[in-house]
Enzyme design. Structure first.
Site, PDB file in Angstrom:
ATOM      1  N   HIS A 117      -7.375   7.228 -10.424  1.00 17.58           N
ATOM      2  CA  HIS A 117      -5.815   6.357 -10.671  1.00 17.58           C
ATOM      3  C   HIS A 117      -6.150   4.922 -10.359  1.00 17.58           C
ATOM      4  CE1 HIS A 117      -4.814   8.085  -7.647  1.00 17.58           C
ATOM      5  NE2 HIS A 117      -3.327   7.283  -6.771  1.00 17.58           N
ATOM      6  N   HIS A 177      -4.378   1.528  -9.551  1.00 11.78           N
ATOM      7  CA  HIS A 177      -3.226   0.558  -9.085  1.00 11.78           C
ATOM      8  C   HIS A 177      -2.981  -0.530  -9.402  1.00 11.78           C
ATOM      9  CE1 HIS A 177      -1.337   3.634  -5.895  1.00 11.78           C
ATOM     10  NE2 HIS A 177      -2.797   3.658  -5.971  1.00 11.78           N
TER      11      HIS A 177
HETATM   12  P1  AMP Z   1      -2.764   6.610  -4.216  1.00 16.06           P
HETATM   13  O1  AMP Z   1      -3.153   7.863  -4.042  1.00 16.06           O
HETATM   14  O2  AMP Z   1      -2.312   7.020  -2.673  1.00 16.06           O
HETATM   15  O3  AMP Z   1      -3.185   5.951  -4.432  1.00 16.06           O
HETATM   16  O4  AMP Z   1      -0.888   7.186  -4.176  1.00 16.06           O
HETATM   17  C1  AMP Z   1      -0.318   7.989  -5.492  1.00 16.06           C
HETATM   18  C2  AMP Z   1       0.645   7.323  -5.772  1.00 16.06           C
HETATM   19  O5  AMP Z   1       0.761   8.107  -7.231  1.00 16.06           O
HETATM   20  C3  AMP Z   1       1.246   6.178  -4.992  1.00 16.06           C
HETATM   21  O6  AMP Z   1       1.528   4.956  -5.416  1.00 16.06           O
HETATM   22  C4  AMP Z   1       2.943   7.024  -5.656  1.00 16.06           C
HETATM   23  O7  AMP Z   1       4.349   6.313  -5.654  1.00 16.06           O
HETATM   24  C5  AMP Z   1       2.777   6.961  -7.035  1.00 16.06           C
HETATM   25  N1  AMP Z   1       3.334   8.486  -7.882  1.00 16.06           N
HETATM   26  C6  AMP Z   1       3.048   9.796  -7.291  1.00 16.06           C
HETATM   27  N2  AMP Z   1       3.458  10.450  -8.239  1.00 16.06           N
HETATM   28  C7  AMP Z   1       4.046   9.543  -8.884  1.00 16.06           C
HETATM   29  C8  AMP Z   1       5.195  10.223 -10.274  1.00 16.06           C
HETATM   30  N3  AMP Z   1       5.597  10.748 -10.783  1.00 16.06           N
HETATM   31  N4  AMP Z   1       5.133   9.165 -11.310  1.00 16.06           N
HETATM   32  C9  AMP Z   1       4.701   7.737 -10.950  1.00 16.06           C
HETATM   33  N5  AMP Z   1       4.368   7.819  -9.679  1.00 16.06           N
HETATM   34  C10 AMP Z   1       3.829   8.771  -8.995  1.00 16.06           C
END
Ligand code: AMP
Length: 141
Positions: free
Chosen positions: A102, A104
């Site tokens: 993913h 951001h």
């Molecule tokens: P990272 O793997 O460090 O890039 O972080 C994962 C991101 O996914 C974080 O910013 C969380 O806030 C986000 N996140 C986790 N679960 C969900 C969800 N169910 N829906 C939307 N965002 C999510």
């Protein structure tokens, strides 16, 4: 490191858990980050399995980056942003917490710091922000 079919974004892709979707095309999905570090913080993911950039195909990366660019334009417009921050983390040591590739994408204003991580946003606020992005998307040239 292998792909875990039960990671939370795989469940979102299978509609097993809800999310605030803002855009999708054949290869990618975009939804609101549930713990936004700025208003309008979205996540861009490929619809096919990839743990992170280390196992993603060039095609998955290309599809995601095209969508990242589209959403960057939409966020600039929807939030009157002065700029865009793109973040992407790989493996635990790289800061990754959810093991489906993913990106951001965050709208930024000059002099405004990102909020600390880990604060859940209200669903109604996420929906308002998603509405702004959904409205901006079709108006992009
Ligand atoms: P990272 O793997 O460090 O890039 O972080 C994962 C991101 O996914 C974080 O910013 C969380 O806030 C986000 N996140 C986790 N679960 C969900 C969800 N169910 N829906 C939307 N965002 C999510």
């Amino acid at each position: 490191m292998s792909y875990d079919n039960d990671n939370i974004f795989a469940k979102i892709l299978r509609n097993e858990i809800p999310c605030e979707r803002v855009y999708e095309d054949e290869h990618t999905l975009v939804f609101m980050d549930i713990m936004p570090r700025a208003d309008g913080h979205v996540l861009v993911i490929p619809k096919t399995p990839a743990r992170n950039v280390l196992d993603a195909t060039p095609q998955q990366l290309a599809s995601c980056m095209a969508t990242v660019q589209k959403l960057s334009h939409a966020l600039m417009k929807a939030f009157g942003a002065g700029g865009i921050t793109i973040q992407q983390f790989n493996e635990v040591a790289g800061g990754q917490e959810v093991f489906h590739l993913h990106f951001h994408v965050l709208p930024r204003q000059a002099g405004v710091k990102l909020r600390p991580p880990g604060n859940m946003e209200k669903p109604e606020v996420l929906k308002q922000h998603a509405d702004r992005i959904r409205t901006a998307l079709p108006t992009l040239t």
